[in-house]
Design a protein around this motif. Structure first.
Motif, PDB file in Angstrom:
ATOM      1  N   PRO A   1       0.839  -1.194   0.000  1.00 27.69           N
ATOM      2  CA  PRO A   1       0.000   0.000   0.000  1.00 27.69           C
ATOM      3  C   PRO A   1       0.876   1.248   0.000  1.00 27.69           C
ATOM      4  O   PRO A   1       1.993   1.236   0.531  1.00 27.69           O
ATOM      5  N   MET A   2       0.362   2.327  -0.583  1.00 31.34           N
ATOM      6  CA  MET A   2       1.115   3.580  -0.663  1.00 31.34           C
ATOM      7  C   MET A   2       0.163   4.751  -0.429  1.00 31.34           C
ATOM      8  O   MET A   2      -0.884   4.848  -1.064  1.00 31.34           O
ATOM      9  N   GLN A   3       0.538   5.644   0.488  1.00 35.24           N
ATOM     10  CA  GLN A   3      -0.295   6.807   0.775  1.00 35.24           C
ATOM     11  C   GLN A   3      -0.492   7.667  -0.471  1.00 35.24           C
ATOM     12  O   GLN A   3       0.336   7.678  -1.380  1.00 35.24           O
TER      13      GLN A   3
ATOM     14  N   GLY B   1      -7.421   7.998  -0.331  1.00 30.08           N
ATOM     15  CA  GLY B   1      -6.376   8.142   0.685  1.00 30.08           C
ATOM     16  C   GLY B   1      -5.157   7.272   0.455  1.00 30.08           C
ATOM     17  O   GLY B   1      -4.069   7.601   0.912  1.00 30.08           O
ATOM     18  N   PHE B   2      -5.325   6.148  -0.251  1.00 31.72           N
ATOM     19  CA  PHE B   2      -4.152   5.338  -0.575  1.00 31.72           C
ATOM     20  C   PHE B   2      -4.418   4.482  -1.813  1.00 31.72           C
ATOM     21  O   PHE B   2      -5.566   4.220  -2.186  1.00 31.72           O
ATOM     22  N   GLY B   3      -3.323   4.093  -2.437  1.00 30.47           N
ATOM     23  CA  GLY B   3      -3.371   3.126  -3.521  1.00 30.47           C
ATOM     24  C   GLY B   3      -2.608   1.893  -3.091  1.00 30.47           C
ATOM     25  O   GLY B   3      -2.104   1.809  -1.968  1.00 30.47           O
ATOM     26  N   PHE B   4      -2.516   0.913  -3.975  1.00 34.18           N
ATOM     27  CA  PHE B   4      -1.750  -0.285  -3.643  1.00 34.18           C
ATOM     28  C   PHE B   4      -1.147  -0.868  -4.909  1.00 34.18           C
ATOM     29  O   PHE B   4      -1.683  -0.706  -6.017  1.00 34.18           O
ATOM     30  N   VAL B   5      -0.016  -1.526  -4.725  1.00 29.48           N
ATOM     31  CA  VAL B   5       0.734  -2.102  -5.828  1.00 29.48           C
ATOM     32  C   VAL B   5       0.935  -3.587  -5.551  1.00 29.48           C
ATOM     33  O   VAL B   5       1.407  -3.955  -4.466  1.00 29.48           O
TER      34      VAL B   5
ATOM     35  N   THR C   1       3.261   8.289   8.332  1.00 24.48           N
ATOM     36  CA  THR C   1       1.897   8.300   8.872  1.00 24.48           C
ATOM     37  C   THR C   1       0.879   7.842   7.831  1.00 24.48           C
ATOM     38  O   THR C   1       0.757   8.439   6.763  1.00 24.48           O
ATOM     39  N   PRO C   2       0.137   6.788   8.133  1.00 27.25           N
ATOM     40  CA  PRO C   2      -0.858   6.277   7.183  1.00 27.25           C
ATOM     41  C   PRO C   2      -2.176   7.031   7.290  1.00 27.25           C
ATOM     42  O   PRO C   2      -2.468   7.660   8.320  1.00 27.25           O
ATOM     43  N   PRO C   3      -3.012   6.972   6.265  1.00 28.11           N
ATOM     44  CA  PRO C   3      -4.365   7.534   6.325  1.00 28.11           C
ATOM     45  C   PRO C   3      -5.260   6.568   7.099  1.00 28.11           C
ATOM     46  O   PRO C   3      -6.000   5.772   6.509  1.00 28.11           O
ATOM     47  N   THR C   4      -5.201   6.609   8.403  1.00 31.42           N
ATOM     48  CA  THR C   4      -5.798   5.562   9.247  1.00 31.42           C
ATOM     49  C   THR C   4      -7.287   5.354   8.979  1.00 31.42           C
ATOM     50  O   THR C   4      -7.754   4.216   8.875  1.00 31.42           O
TER      51      THR C   4
END
Length: 388
Positions: free
Chosen positions: A79-81, A219-223, A260-263
């Protein structure tokens, strides 16, 4: 005895009650209309280092690998912010060596954005640009790769939402693999809603986002990427924040996000994944989205609108309609009239003709789409647009 039609209507009304709280439906390719349960999941605060939050992150990563049919020994999920574009940039910087060369298959805005990204990254590339409404063919890709042996990687947007076209990914992937090239798939608007597994499409990298077919929030994507490729990319990234390798290594070591992640977004996505499974996974969601598209296209054509694309290329994600050639039709007025009736649509992204787009994804079903068709008819009447 309750008929199937009555059951469907009851289910549709239930869907409305779970999603509609006075705000309009977002008929866009993300952000989109989310369920009440997904919204409610964001009402609690989470510590980014908390063990329960880390468990949610781990479950998300393993669930996405499973959805892609990817073996955890061969592929990893990172995951990537940020928006989906952040993850695309991180992926291109990771997958394409500084001495590599990419073939970009483009037929819309997001293929062009990949080219702009490679310009920033100072990576070499060539382009097959099909314009706004035609897909690249496997034969064309085969010819280009035959003539350009120095190409190392091929990039393709699975569903190009600027037009709504669903590109022939499987057929193209077969050609790419025949030539022994890396395959990078932007599945931003398709993954989770259109079947896409490594057994059918042996990609090296696949990128998607939280706020698309899995129906989370932005808020986030993923690879999802081959582990060997990721391991070989150490030190290749141009960016501290977008270093996919370092993000992965930190998650593997600590279970935590590197920064810091987008919790709230992560927890909303965790809840959305549960609903995705309850609906029947990719197959169930693809079925609903396809029904939405069919009802939408049929209803809009009955009102006189034309689709940009032939039926064979229409995705179940979003559909582009040509603006009517009528002196009283103006997109801004049309948009405002539909918004009054609780529907928000997208403007077009075409360069040569006026158009607008309507999404088929999110927490909507065919009965919501039928309400949309009625709203379109009312909006045209309010604008004194007849004979579309």
């Amino acid at each position: 005895m309750t008929t199937m039609t009555e059951v469907q209507k009851i289910n549709a009304e239930s869907l409305k009650l779970k999603t509609y709280a006075g705000e309009p439906y977002l008929l866009t390719p993300g952000p989109l209309t989310t369920s009440l349960a997904t919204k409610e999941a964001m009402l609690r605060d989470w510590g980014s280092w908390d063990a329960d939050f880390n468990k949610a992150t781990a479950h998300i990563r393993s669930s996405l690998l499973e959805m892609a049919g990817a073996d955890s020994d061969t592929y990893v999920c990172v995951p990537m912010q940020g928006s989906g574009t952040f993850s695309v940039e991180a992926s291109l910087a990771t997958a394409i060596d500084v001495k590599g060369k990419a073939l970009l298959l483009m037929n819309g805005a997001y293929g062009k954005r990949a080219a702009l990204t490679l310009d920033y990254l100072k990576r070499d590339y060539i382009v097959l640009d099909k314009g706004d409404y035609l897909p690249p063919s496997p034969e064309e890709v085969d010819e280009i790769l035959t003539q350009n042996a120095d190409v190392t990687d091929v990039f393709l947007v699975h569903c190009e939402t600027s037009s709504g076209i669903l590109n022939p990914l499987k057929e193209i992937s077969n050609v790419v693999k025949k030539h022994g090239k890396g395959l990078i798939v932007d599945a931003m608007s398709s993954f989770g809603g259109v079947p896409l597994t490594v057994s059918e499409v042996p990609f090296d990298v696949m990128v998607s986002s939280a706020n698309k077919c899995i129906e989370g929030v932005p808020g986030f994507g993923f690879v999802i990427i081959k582990k060997t490729l990721l391991e070989s990319s150490k030190g290749r990234s141009h960016s501290l924040s977008l270093d996919l390798y370092e993000q992965w290594k930190h998650m593997e070591k600590t279970g935590q996000w590197r920064f810091t992640p987008p919790t709230h977004t992560v927890i909303a996505f965790h809840e959305a994944l549960k609903q995705h499974a309850e609906e029947g996974g990719v197959a169930g969601r693809h079925s609903r989205y396809s029904r939405n598209r069919d009802v939408l296209v049929s209803g809009m054509r009955a009102l006189g609108f034309e689709t940009l694309l032939d039926d064979v290329w229409l995705s179940p994600i979003i559909t582009t309609f040509l603006s009517p050639d009528h002196e009283n039709f103006e997109f801004k007025k049309f948009y405002d009239e539909l918004k009054k009736r609780n529907f928000i649509i997208y403007p077009g992204k075409l360069t040569e003709v006026e158009s607008f787009r309507m999404g088929c994804i999110g927490q909507i079903d065919e009965y919501v789409v039928l309400d949309l068709i009625k709203a379109v008819e009312e909006s045209l009447a309010a604008m004194s647009v007849d004979g579309v």
